[in-house]
Design a protein around this motif. Structure first.
Motif, mmCIF file in Angstrom:
data_model
loop_
_atom_site.group_PDB
_atom_site.id
_atom_site.type_symbol
_atom_site.label_atom_id
_atom_site.label_comp_id
_atom_site.label_asym_id
_atom_site.label_seq_id
_atom_site.Cartn_x
_atom_site.Cartn_y
_atom_site.Cartn_z
ATOM 1 N N TYR A 83 0.803 -1.220 0.000
ATOM 2 C CA TYR A 83 0.000 0.000 0.000
ATOM 3 C C TYR A 83 0.839 1.275 0.000
ATOM 4 O O TYR A 83 0.297 2.379 -0.088
ATOM 5 N N ASP A 84 2.143 1.149 0.033
ATOM 6 C CA ASP A 84 3.035 2.304 -0.089
ATOM 7 C C ASP A 84 2.754 2.986 -1.437
ATOM 8 O O ASP A 84 2.878 2.361 -2.486
ATOM 9 N N PRO A 85 2.342 4.251 -1.428
ATOM 10 C CA PRO A 85 1.990 4.925 -2.680
ATOM 11 C C PRO A 85 3.102 4.904 -3.728
ATOM 12 O O PRO A 85 2.822 4.892 -4.917
ATOM 13 N N ARG A 86 4.343 4.889 -3.285
ATOM 14 C CA ARG A 86 5.435 4.859 -4.259
ATOM 15 C C ARG A 86 5.364 3.615 -5.133
ATOM 16 O O ARG A 86 5.759 3.640 -6.293
ATOM 17 N N LYS A 87 4.831 2.551 -4.581
ATOM 18 C CA LYS A 87 4.735 1.280 -5.310
ATOM 19 C C LYS A 87 3.673 1.354 -6.408
ATOM 20 O O LYS A 87 3.931 1.086 -7.571
ATOM 21 N N TRP A 88 2.443 1.761 -6.040
ATOM 22 C CA TRP A 88 1.380 1.776 -7.040
ATOM 23 C C TRP A 88 1.437 2.987 -7.954
ATOM 24 O O TRP A 88 1.045 2.910 -9.106
ATOM 25 N N VAL A 89 1.978 4.102 -7.468
ATOM 26 C CA VAL A 89 2.161 5.256 -8.356
ATOM 27 C C VAL A 89 3.158 4.890 -9.457
ATOM 28 O O VAL A 89 2.972 5.242 -10.618
ATOM 29 N N ARG A 90 4.206 4.148 -9.091
ATOM 30 C CA ARG A 90 5.193 3.732 -10.087
ATOM 31 C C ARG A 90 4.552 2.875 -11.174
ATOM 32 O O ARG A 90 4.859 3.023 -12.354
ATOM 33 N N GLU A 91 3.659 1.974 -10.788
ATOM 34 C CA GLU A 91 2.980 1.145 -11.784
ATOM 35 C C GLU A 91 2.139 2.014 -12.726
ATOM 36 O O GLU A 91 2.093 1.766 -13.932
ATOM 37 N N SER A 92 1.494 3.034 -12.187
ATOM 38 C CA SER A 92 0.723 3.966 -13.013
ATOM 39 C C SER A 92 1.637 4.752 -13.950
ATOM 40 O O SER A 92 1.300 4.978 -15.115
ATOM 41 N N GLU A 93 2.769 5.148 -13.444
ATOM 42 C CA GLU A 93 3.728 5.879 -14.287
ATOM 43 C C GLU A 93 4.220 5.017 -15.449
ATOM 44 O O GLU A 93 4.400 5.511 -16.566
#
Length: 112
Positions: A83-93
């Motif tokens: 749930y660390d935003p850096r993880k899922w934001v990276r996938e979106s990027e």
């Protein structure tokens, strides 16, 4: 373009913008480029691509995104790395980047 060329004497003298280009078929983009389109708006396509990255991450890791502790590997296992935003934001990027690269290829805007 043909009319303007005849009047002005310059090849493709107008620089058209393809507003609302998101969702266009590749053949429509090619036609637009041939008519002199110099810019195409793809904001909606890139927003959707960003969302798809997040959605795919959630679907792939849903069992780890229901609470801070407890997941398919154990009731006492932590989920912070999911749930660390850096993880899922990276996938979106990543999915948005791929979509931007596709648009650049469609618009003949890549270094060969």
């Amino acid at each position: 373009q043909t009319y303007a060329e005849a009047k002005i004497g310059v090849t493709k003298p107008l620089f058209f913008v393809f507003h609302g280009g998101s969702g266009s078929e590749k053949h429509e983009i090619a036609t637009a480029l041939g008519a002199g389109v110099a810019k195409m708006n793809v904001d909606t396509d890139t927003q959707w691509a960003y969302w798809v990255g997040l959605l795919n991450f959630y679907k792939a890791n849903e069992g780890y995104l229901q609470g801070q502790i407890g997941n398919p590997t154990g009731d006492d296992k932590p989920n912070k790395s999911y749930y660390d935003p850096r993880k899922w934001v990276r996938e979106s990027e990543l999915t948005m980047t791929a979509r931007v690269e596709e648009s650049c290829r469609d618009l003949s805007n890549v270094n060969a």
